[in-house]
Write a protein that holds these residues in place. Structure first.
Motif, PDB file in Angstrom:
ATOM      1  N   GLY A 102       0.814  -1.210   0.000  1.00 31.80           N
ATOM      2  CA  GLY A 102       0.000   0.000   0.000  1.00 31.80           C
ATOM      3  C   GLY A 102       0.846   1.257   0.000  1.00 31.80           C
ATOM      4  N   ALA A 103       1.902   1.260   0.818  1.00 34.30           N
ATOM      5  CA  ALA A 103       2.774   2.429   0.888  1.00 34.30           C
ATOM      6  C   ALA A 103       3.488   2.666  -0.435  1.00 34.30           C
ATOM      7  CB  ALA A 103       3.784   2.256   2.013  1.00 34.30           C
ATOM      8  N   LEU A 104       3.893   1.588  -1.102  1.00 35.90           N
ATOM      9  CA  LEU A 104       4.587   1.714  -2.384  1.00 35.90           C
ATOM     10  C   LEU A 104       3.662   2.300  -3.444  1.00 35.90           C
ATOM     11  CD1 LEU A 104       7.388   0.858  -3.727  1.00 35.90           C
ATOM     12  CD2 LEU A 104       6.072  -1.054  -4.673  1.00 35.90           C
ATOM     13  N   LEU A 105       2.432   1.798  -3.500  1.00 33.53           N
ATOM     14  CA  LEU A 105       1.481   2.298  -4.486  1.00 33.53           C
ATOM     15  C   LEU A 105       1.139   3.760  -4.219  1.00 33.53           C
ATOM     16  CD1 LEU A 105      -0.865  -0.818  -4.678  1.00 33.53           C
ATOM     17  CD2 LEU A 105       0.724  -0.038  -6.445  1.00 33.53           C
ATOM     18  N   ARG A 106       0.987   4.110  -2.949  1.00 34.22           N
ATOM     19  CA  ARG A 106       0.665   5.499  -2.613  1.00 34.22           C
ATOM     20  C   ARG A 106       1.818   6.432  -2.990  1.00 34.22           C
ATOM     21  NH1 ARG A 106      -3.507   9.178  -1.442  1.00 34.22           N
ATOM     22  NH2 ARG A 106      -2.333  11.098  -1.025  1.00 34.22           N
ATOM     23  N   LEU A 115       4.659   2.628 -11.474  1.00 37.51           N
ATOM     24  CA  LEU A 115       5.717   1.873 -10.816  1.00 37.51           C
ATOM     25  C   LEU A 115       6.838   1.602 -11.813  1.00 37.51           C
ATOM     26  CD1 LEU A 115       3.647  -0.826  -8.865  1.00 37.51           C
ATOM     27  CD2 LEU A 115       4.574   1.311  -7.964  1.00 37.51           C
ATOM     28  N   ASP A 116       8.074   1.646 -11.335  1.00 39.01           N
ATOM     29  CA  ASP A 116       9.184   1.317 -12.224  1.00 39.01           C
ATOM     30  C   ASP A 116       9.436  -0.190 -12.195  1.00 39.01           C
ATOM     31  OD1 ASP A 116      10.809   0.698  -9.953  1.00 39.01           O
ATOM     32  OD2 ASP A 116      11.512   2.772  -9.828  1.00 39.01           O
ATOM     33  N   SER A 117      10.361  -0.654 -13.008  1.00 39.36           N
ATOM     34  CA  SER A 117      10.586  -2.100 -13.153  1.00 39.36           C
ATOM     35  C   SER A 117      11.063  -2.739 -11.845  1.00 39.36           C
ATOM     36  CB  SER A 117      11.595  -2.358 -14.272  1.00 39.36           C
ATOM     37  OG  SER A 117      12.834  -1.712 -13.999  1.00 39.36           O
ATOM     38  N   PHE A 118      11.890  -2.023 -11.097  1.00 43.24           N
ATOM     39  CA  PHE A 118      12.348  -2.522  -9.791  1.00 43.24           C
ATOM     40  C   PHE A 118      11.161  -2.723  -8.856  1.00 43.24           C
ATOM     41  CE2 PHE A 118      13.331  -1.352  -5.383  1.00 43.24           C
ATOM     42  CZ  PHE A 118      14.335  -2.259  -5.054  1.00 43.24           C
ATOM     43  N   GLU A 119      10.273  -1.752  -8.800  1.00 44.08           N
ATOM     44  CA  GLU A 119       9.107  -1.843  -7.914  1.00 44.08           C
ATOM     45  C   GLU A 119       8.153  -2.938  -8.358  1.00 44.08           C
ATOM     46  OE1 GLU A 119       8.804   2.853  -6.546  1.00 44.08           O
ATOM     47  OE2 GLU A 119       8.022   2.229  -8.506  1.00 44.08           O
ATOM     48  N   VAL A 120       7.917  -3.037  -9.646  1.00 38.73           N
ATOM     49  CA  VAL A 120       6.989  -4.052 -10.156  1.00 38.73           C
ATOM     50  C   VAL A 120       7.484  -5.459  -9.847  1.00 38.73           C
ATOM     51  CG1 VAL A 120       6.057  -5.093 -12.261  1.00 38.73           C
ATOM     52  CG2 VAL A 120       5.984  -2.610 -11.953  1.00 38.73           C
ATOM     53  N   SER A 121       8.741  -5.736 -10.135  1.00 39.02           N
ATOM     54  CA  SER A 121       9.260  -7.095  -9.937  1.00 39.02           C
ATOM     55  C   SER A 121       9.289  -7.471  -8.470  1.00 39.02           C
ATOM     56  CB  SER A 121      10.656  -7.222 -10.557  1.00 39.02           C
ATOM     57  OG  SER A 121      11.568  -6.338  -9.931  1.00 39.02           O
ATOM     58  N   ASP A 131       7.968 -13.366  -0.947  1.00 39.96           N
ATOM     59  CA  ASP A 131       9.433 -13.340  -0.960  1.00 39.96           C
ATOM     60  C   ASP A 131       9.955 -12.293   0.024  1.00 39.96           C
ATOM     61  OD1 ASP A 131      11.971 -14.163  -2.670  1.00 39.96           O
ATOM     62  OD2 ASP A 131      12.058 -11.999  -2.331  1.00 39.96           O
ATOM     63  N   ASN A 132      10.857 -12.731   0.916  1.00 35.21           N
ATOM     64  CA  ASN A 132      11.350 -11.840   1.967  1.00 35.21           C
ATOM     65  C   ASN A 132      12.376 -10.830   1.466  1.00 35.21           C
ATOM     66  OD1 ASN A 132       9.744 -12.960   3.969  1.00 35.21           O
ATOM     67  ND2 ASN A 132      11.215 -14.602   4.341  1.00 35.21           N
ATOM     68  N   GLN A 133      13.241 -11.242   0.550  1.00 31.34           N
ATOM     69  CA  GLN A 133      14.224 -10.289   0.034  1.00 31.34           C
ATOM     70  C   GLN A 133      13.525  -9.157  -0.707  1.00 31.34           C
ATOM     71  OE1 GLN A 133      17.660 -10.206   0.658  1.00 31.34           O
ATOM     72  NE2 GLN A 133      17.211  -8.145  -0.116  1.00 31.34           N
ATOM     73  N   ALA A 134      12.470  -9.506  -1.433  1.00 30.74           N
ATOM     74  CA  ALA A 134      11.700  -8.473  -2.126  1.00 30.74           C
ATOM     75  C   ALA A 134      11.075  -7.509  -1.127  1.00 30.74           C
ATOM     76  CB  ALA A 134      10.627  -9.114  -3.001  1.00 30.74           C
ATOM     77  N   TRP A 139      10.943  -2.273   1.550  1.00 28.91           N
ATOM     78  CA  TRP A 139      10.970  -1.629   2.870  1.00 28.91           C
ATOM     79  C   TRP A 139      12.098  -0.595   2.917  1.00 28.91           C
ATOM     80  CZ3 TRP A 139       8.155  -2.374   7.514  1.00 28.91           C
ATOM     81  CH2 TRP A 139       8.753  -1.954   8.692  1.00 28.91           C
ATOM     82  N   ASP A 140      13.269  -0.992   2.447  1.00 30.86           N
ATOM     83  CA  ASP A 140      14.412  -0.081   2.441  1.00 30.86           C
ATOM     84  C   ASP A 140      14.207   1.068   1.459  1.00 30.86           C
ATOM     85  OD1 ASP A 140      15.615  -1.686   4.331  1.00 30.86           O
ATOM     86  OD2 ASP A 140      16.945  -2.698   2.892  1.00 30.86           O
ATOM     87  N   SER A 141      13.618   0.762   0.325  1.00 32.02           N
ATOM     88  CA  SER A 141      13.366   1.791  -0.678  1.00 32.02           C
ATOM     89  C   SER A 141      12.403   2.856  -0.159  1.00 32.02           C
ATOM     90  CB  SER A 141      12.804   1.153  -1.949  1.00 32.02           C
ATOM     91  OG  SER A 141      12.357   2.125  -2.870  1.00 32.02           O
ATOM     92  N   LEU A 142      11.384   2.417   0.552  1.00 27.97           N
ATOM     93  CA  LEU A 142      10.394   3.349   1.089  1.00 27.97           C
ATOM     94  C   LEU A 142      10.954   4.164   2.246  1.00 27.97           C
ATOM     95  CD1 LEU A 142       7.343   0.958   0.955  1.00 27.97           C
ATOM     96  CD2 LEU A 142       7.409   3.197  -0.158  1.00 27.97           C
ATOM     97  N   GLY A 143      11.576   3.480   3.198  1.00 27.76           N
ATOM     98  CA  GLY A 143      12.071   4.156   4.391  1.00 27.76           C
ATOM     99  C   GLY A 143      10.958   4.349   5.405  1.00 27.76           C
TER     100      GLY A 143
END
Length: 320
Positions: A102-106, A115-121, A131-134, A139-143
């Motif tokens: 939800g935070a990513l989409l917002r 969304l860019d390719s990194f976010e979509v995948s 997937d936990n690494q995803a 999580w790190d990208s959002l902050g």
């Protein structure tokens, strides 16, 4: 005119007054002892008989269960709303991935972009495959600032993000998880229609071995969208959670069931699925065309082949 969402929030606040004092005395993430219900589990101004039946059926579903559980249910069509221990806190395990989504989409909508390719995948594998690494990548990208901004926007005031990168130890409540599901469905002030459809689309395509929990007993013709979490810890045993949205041309209901303090993952799944079956029987089949009687499904969920936990947090204590 009061919107259905606001009316239900007012009702949920009134129901929660009886448990707020108990929850406030308990440390975050620790299970609270079961307390005798002082209000009906379910209510509805439009369909009081249906609410009373679902109250009885949920009470029967959890009767004798020794784990700690909390639930929240809302049916947009009938106005039935249910809450039991909905302000109690639990370690989130992997259900927090729905909040990350939800935070990513917002964020993308705030920035007026796709969304860019990194976010979509990463988003697809985080939700569909858990997937936990995803999840860590996003999580790190959002902050923390962006994640907390989303929580404030949705009104998830009792949700506390996991510290030190341990997103699986985010503290959640059933009431706040229902607010999140509302943001993916009824509400118009959090995500665009396209954003909501994208989120539900991913939740509607989780891999088959994660289709246990709230989807259990979903009636034919009703689409299930869910996210689960399952995590053992050194204290309170397993945390097993499931959140779900259920829709069709005539149905629009959702449920949250959170559990912990149990010795096995299967025990938690069974608790959730006993509740889910009651909800689907009463709400999913309400006013449905009559069909030939069918044998009741057995509680034999297609659980993950490994019960080592979803990996959302380490087993023992962590430094924070």
């Amino acid at each position: 005119m009061v919107s259905p969402f606001r009316a239900r929030v007012r009702r949920a606040l009134a129901v929660g007054l009886g448990t707020t004092a108990v929850a406030a005395l308990a440390p975050l993430g620790l299970a609270q002892p079961a307390a005798a219900a002082t209000t009906p589990i379910c209510t509805s101004a439009k369909h009081p008989a249906l609410a009373a039946k679902l109250s009885r059926d949920i009470a029967s579903a959890v009767r004798g269960r020794y784990d700690t559980y909390a639930l929240d249910v809302w049916d947009q069509k009938t106005g039935v709303s249910c809450a039991l221990h909905s302000t109690w806190h639990f370690d989130s395990a992997s259900v927090v991935k729905a909040t990350i989504m939800g935070a990513l989409l917002r964020r993308a909508e705030d920035q007026h972009r796709y969304l860019d390719s990194f976010e979509v995948s990463n988003l697809r594998t985080m939700i569909e495959n858990s997937d936990n690494q995803a999840a860590t990548n996003l999580w790190d990208s959002l902050g923390m600032a962006e994640l907390n901004h989303f929580l404030r926007l949705v009104g998830m005031t009792s949700t506390h993000l996991g510290q030190g990168g341990y997103w699986g130890l985010t503290q959640i409540t059933a009431r706040d998880e229902m607010k999140l599901l509302d943001a993916f469905t009824d509400r118009t002030d959090v995500l665009s229609p396209a954003g909501k459809a994208y989120a539900l689309g991913l939740m509607g395509h989780v891999e088959s071995d994660q289709r246990w929990g709230t989807p259990y007993g979903t009636p034919a013709g009703v689409a299930a969208h869910n996210k689960n979490g399952w995590l053992p810890r050194a204290t309170l045993g397993w945390r097993v959670h499931s959140i779900g949205v259920f829709t069709s041309k005539t149905k629009d209901y959702r449920m949250v069931v959170l559990t912990d303090n149990q010795s096995t993952m299967d025990y938690g799944i069974t608790t959730i699925e006993r509740v889910a079956l009651a909800v689907h029987d009463d709400l999913g089949r309400y006013n449905a065309p009559r069909a030939l009687p069918q044998a009741a499904p057995q509680l034999t969920p297609a659980a993950p082949s490994s019960t080592a936990g979803d990996g959302s947090a380490p087993y023992g204590t962590v430094k924070q």
